[in-house]
Design a protein around this motif. Structure first.
Motif, PDB file in Angstrom:
ATOM      1  N   ASN A 272       0.833  -1.194   0.000  1.00  0.00           N
ATOM      2  CA  ASN A 272       0.000   0.000   0.000  1.00  0.00           C
ATOM      3  C   ASN A 272       0.873   1.250   0.000  1.00  0.00           C
ATOM      4  O   ASN A 272       1.566   1.536   0.971  1.00  0.00           O
ATOM      5  CB  ASN A 272      -0.923  -0.007   1.226  1.00  0.00           C
ATOM      6  CG  ASN A 272      -1.961   1.093   1.163  1.00  0.00           C
ATOM      7  OD1 ASN A 272      -1.620   2.267   1.081  1.00  0.00           O
ATOM      8  ND2 ASN A 272      -3.226   0.718   1.216  1.00  0.00           N
ATOM      9  N   VAL A 273       0.828   1.987  -1.107  1.00  0.00           N
ATOM     10  CA  VAL A 273       1.681   3.170  -1.253  1.00  0.00           C
ATOM     11  C   VAL A 273       1.373   4.217  -0.192  1.00  0.00           C
ATOM     12  O   VAL A 273       2.281   4.804   0.410  1.00  0.00           O
ATOM     13  CB  VAL A 273       1.530   3.757  -2.668  1.00  0.00           C
ATOM     14  CG1 VAL A 273       2.179   5.134  -2.761  1.00  0.00           C
ATOM     15  CG2 VAL A 273       2.137   2.814  -3.697  1.00  0.00           C
ATOM     16  N   ASP A 274       0.083   4.475   0.050  1.00  0.00           N
ATOM     17  CA  ASP A 274      -0.288   5.509   1.015  1.00  0.00           C
ATOM     18  C   ASP A 274       0.160   5.144   2.427  1.00  0.00           C
ATOM     19  O   ASP A 274       0.637   6.004   3.180  1.00  0.00           O
ATOM     20  CB  ASP A 274      -1.804   5.739   0.990  1.00  0.00           C
ATOM     21  CG  ASP A 274      -2.261   6.413  -0.294  1.00  0.00           C
ATOM     22  OD1 ASP A 274      -1.482   7.213  -0.848  1.00  0.00           O
ATOM     23  OD2 ASP A 274      -3.376   6.128  -0.751  1.00  0.00           O
ATOM     24  N   THR A 275       0.019   3.869   2.780  1.00  0.00           N
ATOM     25  CA  THR A 275       0.485   3.426   4.101  1.00  0.00           C
ATOM     26  C   THR A 275       1.987   3.629   4.233  1.00  0.00           C
ATOM     27  O   THR A 275       2.478   4.131   5.254  1.00  0.00           O
ATOM     28  CB  THR A 275       0.134   1.942   4.324  1.00  0.00           C
ATOM     29  OG1 THR A 275      -1.277   1.791   4.368  1.00  0.00           O
ATOM     30  CG2 THR A 275       0.724   1.431   5.634  1.00  0.00           C
ATOM     31  N   PHE A 276       2.719   3.283   3.189  1.00  0.00           N
ATOM     32  CA  PHE A 276       4.171   3.418   3.243  1.00  0.00           C
ATOM     33  C   PHE A 276       4.584   4.884   3.366  1.00  0.00           C
ATOM     34  O   PHE A 276       5.476   5.229   4.154  1.00  0.00           O
ATOM     35  CB  PHE A 276       4.785   2.789   1.995  1.00  0.00           C
ATOM     36  CG  PHE A 276       6.293   2.725   2.022  1.00  0.00           C
ATOM     37  CD1 PHE A 276       6.958   1.981   2.972  1.00  0.00           C
ATOM     38  CD2 PHE A 276       7.043   3.433   1.091  1.00  0.00           C
ATOM     39  CE1 PHE A 276       8.347   1.924   2.992  1.00  0.00           C
ATOM     40  CE2 PHE A 276       8.423   3.376   1.107  1.00  0.00           C
ATOM     41  CZ  PHE A 276       9.081   2.620   2.067  1.00  0.00           C
ATOM     42  N   LEU A 277       3.929   5.746   2.631  1.00  0.00           N
ATOM     43  CA  LEU A 277       4.246   7.166   2.714  1.00  0.00           C
ATOM     44  C   LEU A 277       3.886   7.734   4.083  1.00  0.00           C
ATOM     45  O   LEU A 277       4.577   8.626   4.595  1.00  0.00           O
ATOM     46  CB  LEU A 277       3.527   7.937   1.611  1.00  0.00           C
ATOM     47  CG  LEU A 277       4.055   7.689   0.194  1.00  0.00           C
ATOM     48  CD1 LEU A 277       3.136   8.324  -0.842  1.00  0.00           C
ATOM     49  CD2 LEU A 277       5.482   8.228   0.040  1.00  0.00           C
ATOM     50  N   GLN A 278       2.839   7.229   4.695  1.00  0.00           N
ATOM     51  CA  GLN A 278       2.482   7.661   6.040  1.00  0.00           C
ATOM     52  C   GLN A 278       3.526   7.200   7.050  1.00  0.00           C
ATOM     53  O   GLN A 278       3.861   7.926   7.986  1.00  0.00           O
ATOM     54  CB  GLN A 278       1.088   7.149   6.409  1.00  0.00           C
ATOM     55  CG  GLN A 278      -0.021   7.876   5.681  1.00  0.00           C
ATOM     56  CD  GLN A 278      -1.387   7.272   5.944  1.00  0.00           C
ATOM     57  OE1 GLN A 278      -1.522   6.125   6.348  1.00  0.00           O
ATOM     58  NE2 GLN A 278      -2.421   8.053   5.721  1.00  0.00           N
ATOM     59  N   TRP A 279       4.053   5.991   6.862  1.00  0.00           N
ATOM     60  CA  TRP A 279       5.152   5.554   7.726  1.00  0.00           C
ATOM     61  C   TRP A 279       6.317   6.534   7.620  1.00  0.00           C
ATOM     62  O   TRP A 279       6.908   6.927   8.630  1.00  0.00           O
ATOM     63  CB  TRP A 279       5.629   4.165   7.306  1.00  0.00           C
ATOM     64  CG  TRP A 279       4.700   3.051   7.618  1.00  0.00           C
ATOM     65  CD1 TRP A 279       3.545   3.101   8.344  1.00  0.00           C
ATOM     66  CD2 TRP A 279       4.849   1.685   7.204  1.00  0.00           C
ATOM     67  NE1 TRP A 279       2.965   1.866   8.401  1.00  0.00           N
ATOM     68  CE2 TRP A 279       3.733   0.983   7.718  1.00  0.00           C
ATOM     69  CE3 TRP A 279       5.800   1.010   6.464  1.00  0.00           C
ATOM     70  CZ2 TRP A 279       3.566  -0.389   7.504  1.00  0.00           C
ATOM     71  CZ3 TRP A 279       5.634  -0.355   6.247  1.00  0.00           C
ATOM     72  CH2 TRP A 279       4.533  -1.033   6.761  1.00  0.00           C
ATOM     73  N   LEU A 280       6.652   6.899   6.399  1.00  0.00           N
ATOM     74  CA  LEU A 280       7.767   7.815   6.187  1.00  0.00           C
ATOM     75  C   LEU A 280       7.511   9.173   6.824  1.00  0.00           C
ATOM     76  O   LEU A 280       8.395   9.758   7.452  1.00  0.00           O
ATOM     77  CB  LEU A 280       8.030   7.978   4.687  1.00  0.00           C
ATOM     78  CG  LEU A 280       8.633   6.769   3.956  1.00  0.00           C
ATOM     79  CD1 LEU A 280       8.612   7.007   2.455  1.00  0.00           C
ATOM     80  CD2 LEU A 280      10.050   6.491   4.428  1.00  0.00           C
ATOM     81  N   SER A 281       6.292   9.693   6.665  1.00  0.00           N
ATOM     82  CA  SER A 281       5.994  11.024   7.197  1.00  0.00           C
ATOM     83  C   SER A 281       5.959  11.031   8.719  1.00  0.00           C
ATOM     84  O   SER A 281       6.063  12.094   9.329  1.00  0.00           O
ATOM     85  CB  SER A 281       4.657  11.525   6.646  1.00  0.00           C
ATOM     86  OG  SER A 281       3.580  10.828   7.204  1.00  0.00           O
ATOM     87  N   ALA A 282       5.805   9.860   9.350  1.00  0.00           N
ATOM     88  CA  ALA A 282       5.670   9.795  10.808  1.00  0.00           C
ATOM     89  C   ALA A 282       6.985   9.533  11.528  1.00  0.00           C
ATOM     90  O   ALA A 282       7.001   9.421  12.749  1.00  0.00           O
ATOM     91  CB  ALA A 282       4.663   8.702  11.170  1.00  0.00           C
ATOM     92  N   ILE A 283       8.094   9.456  10.802  1.00  0.00           N
ATOM     93  CA  ILE A 283       9.377   9.169  11.466  1.00  0.00           C
ATOM     94  C   ILE A 283       9.748  10.314  12.401  1.00  0.00           C
ATOM     95  O   ILE A 283       9.766  11.477  11.992  1.00  0.00           O
ATOM     96  CB  ILE A 283      10.496   8.974  10.419  1.00  0.00           C
ATOM     97  CG1 ILE A 283      10.217   7.742   9.563  1.00  0.00           C
ATOM     98  CG2 ILE A 283      11.852   8.825  11.107  1.00  0.00           C
ATOM     99  CD1 ILE A 283      11.233   7.546   8.461  1.00  0.00           C
ATOM    100  N   PRO A 284      10.079  10.018  13.664  1.00  0.00           N
ATOM    101  CA  PRO A 284      10.562  11.075  14.564  1.00  0.00           C
ATOM    102  C   PRO A 284      12.063  11.274  14.392  1.00  0.00           C
ATOM    103  O   PRO A 284      12.812  10.314  14.219  1.00  0.00           O
ATOM    104  CB  PRO A 284      10.235  10.502  15.954  1.00  0.00           C
ATOM    105  CG  PRO A 284      10.334   9.021  15.768  1.00  0.00           C
ATOM    106  CD  PRO A 284       9.897   8.732  14.351  1.00  0.00           C
ATOM    107  N   PHE A 285      12.499  12.513  14.421  1.00  0.00           N
ATOM    108  CA  PHE A 285      13.925  12.821  14.291  1.00  0.00           C
ATOM    109  C   PHE A 285      14.384  13.534  15.551  1.00  0.00           C
ATOM    110  O   PHE A 285      13.941  14.645  15.852  1.00  0.00           O
ATOM    111  CB  PHE A 285      14.176  13.702  13.062  1.00  0.00           C
ATOM    112  CG  PHE A 285      13.829  13.027  11.777  1.00  0.00           C
ATOM    113  CD1 PHE A 285      14.718  12.149  11.185  1.00  0.00           C
ATOM    114  CD2 PHE A 285      12.602  13.239  11.165  1.00  0.00           C
ATOM    115  CE1 PHE A 285      14.398  11.505   9.996  1.00  0.00           C
ATOM    116  CE2 PHE A 285      12.269  12.613   9.987  1.00  0.00           C
ATOM    117  CZ  PHE A 285      13.174  11.740   9.403  1.00  0.00           C
TER     118      PHE A 285
END
Length: 252
Positions: A62-75
């Motif tokens: 799922n592309v949208d799920t994967f992009l949401q994982w990426l956007s949620a990374i804490p730095f």
């Protein structure tokens, strides 16, 4: 049978990456992920500033799920010290199982980092290497070995995994890692358009043709600003097909 294609994005999770992440996500990663077709499955390796602090998501189509994982990374954490890049590359390699005989599989990894790798060799795992033509083991490594990031990158070519790098700075050590991971050292990589971010180091493997094509196209719609983040499931490496994974701890 259709060819299986897998993509892992290994991301440095230190504070050094934070100021650049939205640009990298919108200008590069989202374009690549949205361009490639449904035969791909995606995963994420999240590397931190200290050894043994590498976390990974599950797999998803799922592309949208994967992009949401990426956007949620804490730095956070790490400052501007060296990053655990060797550990992150090792984790990515270990997440790519060798395909059974008769099944074709493309494997691609994008390393996204803003810091130099830790300079000394560290204990890392590498997968078994096989002679794919003869079906024989030519090297069996079941224990961890001392390796630095550049040396480990050579295993990518040996395992037929393409290695690309995106960095918001021109770091020669990251370029050296990319060069070490190339299957054909004599080839010259076609340039990637850098007009929008001239100070970025964007090195896309010649074998990752979809990524090259994606970055040569006009921009795509960015992640919606009100999109709810979905946190990563760091415990599971199973294919994610249903509900979004649970959260990861943000502390160190």
């Amino acid at each position: 049978m259709a060819e299986i294609k897998k993509l892992i994005i290994a991301v440095e999770g230190t504070g050094a990456m934070g100021p650049f992440w939205r640009t990298i996500l919108s200008d590069y990663l989202e374009k690549i992920v949205r361009f490639i077709d449904s035969l791909y499955i995606f995963s994420l390796s999240h590397l931190f500033y200290a050894a043994c602090l590498v976390q990974r998501s599950g797999w998803t189509r799922n592309v949208d799920t994967f992009l949401q994982w990426l956007s949620a990374i804490p730095f956070s954490g790490g400052g501007f010290n060296d990053a655990a890049i060797a550990e992150g590359l090792s984790e990515a390699l270990m997440m790519f199982p060798i395909s059974p005989s008769g099944i074709e599989c493309q494997r691609h990894c994008i390393l996204v980092a803003a810091s130099n790798p830790y300079p000394l060799p560290t204990p890392v795992y590498r997968p078994q290497l096989q002679n794919l033509e003869r079906g024989e083991n030519i090297e069996a490594e079941t224990e961890n070995h001392l390796s630095d990031a550049e040396t480990l990158a050579k295993s990518f070519a040996q395992c037929s995994v393409s290695l690309s790098i995106i960095c918001p700075k021109q770091l020669p050590k990251l370029r050296a890692i990319y060069n070490a991971g190339k299957r054909n050292q004599r080839t010259t990589d076609p340039p990637v358009d850098s007009a929008k971010n001239p100070h970025f180091l964007v090195l896309i493997s010649e074998n990752f043709m979809e990524a090259r094509a994606a970055l040569s196209r006009p921009g795509v719609t960015n992640l919606a600003s009100n999109q709810s983040p979905v946190k990563m499931d760091i415990a599971s490496v199973n294919l994610v097909t249903g509900a979004p994974p649970t959260s990861i701890p943000s502390g160190f």
